[in-house]
Scaffold this active site. Sequence first.
Site: not given
Length: 243
Positions: A102, A122
């Site tokens: 990210e 994730e």
Amino acid sequence: RNGVRIITIDRERRSNALDVAASAAIDQAIDTAERDPAIHVVVLTAAGDRSFCAGMDLKEAAERGPGHGLVPGRGFAGITERRRTKPLIVAANGAVVAGGFEIALAADIVVAADHAIFGLAEVKRGLFAFAGGVQRLARSVPRATALHIVLTGEPIGAARALELGLISEVVPHERLMPRAIELAEMIAGFDRDTVRRALALHDFAADAPIHESLSFGRAYGEETLGGLATQEGIRAYAEGRAK
């Protein structure tokens, strides 16, 4: 060095995952760089050759609960939601996963070592990459490609990330920092207002209809055309000399 601030994540034993303190430290370092007129470009890298950033420190999260590394209004590590005025270059020295990916997706230029991998893991931990990973992939690659990365958690190699346009360059590991610094010093040598306006126009155009971004660009461009840096750059070219 030479108008470039280099920030290094130094948590190699934790795969350079970010705990609350490290996330806050990066946020503060970028804050300082944004305020300092002597700094023109920021380079973010990490210690070792195994991992750039494994995202949130899951051991800390198990003790304190997840999400503590998110800086209010600025996102993970104070980067993924921040509006910056100075370019951010990521030098990816290894695995770039979860929140680390990210961060890379939020950067302006990403130079990767040839052994680096990129992924959003994730989903394997009952999470999803809401701090910018899902959103930026949705804007960057086709739907099926983005969802394969998001929903399987499987990483992709540096060559594939380059092919998809998610990173800027792939180099041998020993060339990683020299190349990142070379790019940073090149950009730092340009007129600061020109770089700032080009970055702002790109980010505005990415979110706005074309007619709005053209109007925004024209206003910025006319302001730039009247500046001393533009006049000197044109004059230097016409006279066959360096600026």
